[in-house]
Scaffold this active site. Structure first.
Site, PDB file in Angstrom:
ATOM      1  CE  LYS A  26     -52.388  26.251  26.122  1.00 17.70           C
ATOM      2  NZ  LYS A  26     -51.988  27.351  25.227  1.00 17.70           N
ATOM      3  CG  ASP A 151     -53.662  28.536  29.215  1.00 25.33           C
ATOM      4  OD1 ASP A 151     -54.543  29.180  28.617  1.00 25.33           O
ATOM      5  OD2 ASP A 151     -52.458  28.540  28.879  1.00 25.33           O
TER       6      ASP A 151
END
Length: 297
Positions: A26, A151
């Site tokens: 990401k 996350d």
């Protein structure tokens, strides 16, 4: 240089195995620290973006309830590996008698801000929810995920997202497809050191998701990381010659959006030998995310 690993759906030769399960990287297109809770956790606003390369994992069901990682991962003991912790957390939550052997094909750099450990954990939860037939559903997996790391919920959510809170308040955001150069300067940045710094800005005004633009936002963690680790600043300066560059997460990796894969390839080809660089494209949807999971939100 290790070539990018494009994200493909997992291969399932039998109900007892899942192989090649993707754990994509990401980027944080921006990251603002807007406050701090009484328990010490920082309040954030960020836009998460999935990339089409990352780690992959293999899973093989065990009947004896044991959970093992089958290969060594540099600087990550088995007991602290997030994918092992995720498997155990799911096993407890579902009261599941089964176990699993996990093999991690690690490509993302440790301490890079690309979410490698969190992505491995999310992929583990999604894969084992199928293999163990726990059927907890994405909403329950998100509750487990937030206990593992800030996350992890994003990777379970599986789409580009505007995130708030400590990273667990997610809403989808429609972003145009994009190509990026990602550069790893060869160091790992400890997240806790960045967030504990007295120099960290912790009062950035909140923005609305509709007000997000790359050039009007920043990463509040970047100046702190550059102060501790000059290598991050060097990487930003070099990449910034070609396109606007920014650090992702708490570092150490930096990235820049570019206008085409060909442009990205030219930049990657000029990367100094002391660093690693990749070209990557945005990923609209996590390959492990099922249609019924999307309908949970």
């Amino acid at each position: 240089m290790t070539p990018p690993r494009r994200m493909m759906p997992p291969v399932s030769p039998s109900p007892e195995r899942l192989e090649g399960c993707p754990a994509p990287a990401k980027l944080n297109l921006f990251l603002h620290v807007t406050g701090r809770r009484a328990d010490g956790y920082h309040l954030l606003q960020t836009v998460y973006r999935l990339l089409d390369w990352g780690d992959t994992l293999d899973f093989a069901v065990r009947e004896d309830g044991a959970i093992h990682r089958m290969n060594a991962v540099a600087d990550v003991p088995e007991e602290t590996d997030l994918c092992v912790r995720a498997a155990r957390a799911l096993q407890r939550a579902a009261n599941c008698p089964l176990g699993v052997d996990i093999t991690v094909h690690k490509r993302l750099p440790l301490g890079g801000g690309l979410g490698g450990g969190s992505s491995n954990a999310a992929t583990t939860l999604m894969a084992l929810d199928r293999l163990w037939n726990t059927r907890l559903g994405l909403a329950r997996l998100l509750e487990i995920g937030i206990e593992l790391g800030a996350d992890v919920p994003f990777f379970l959510f599986g789409r580009d997202a505007f995130a708030e809170g400590v990273g667990e308040i997610l809403q989808p955001i429609a972003l145009p497809p994009a190509c990026y150069v990602v550069l790893a300067p060869g160091i790992g940045v400890p997240t806790a050191r960045i967030y504990s710094s007295p120099d960290l800005t912790r009062n950035t005004p909140q923005i609305k998701v509709s007000g997000f633009t790359f050039d009007r936002t920043r990463n509040d963690l970047q100046p702190v990381a550059c102060g501790f680790f000059p290598e991050v600043m060097d990487a930003l300066t070099w990449l910034g010659q070609f396109a606007p560059a920014r650090m992702t997460g708490s570092g150490a990796c930096v990235f820049a959006p570019v206008d085409s894969p060909e442009h990205a390839a030219r930049i990657v080809g000029q990367c100094p030998a002391r660093w690693r660089a990749w070209q990557a494209s945005s990923l609209a949807r996590h390959p492990m995310l099922r249609s019924e999971d999307v309908n949970d939100f």
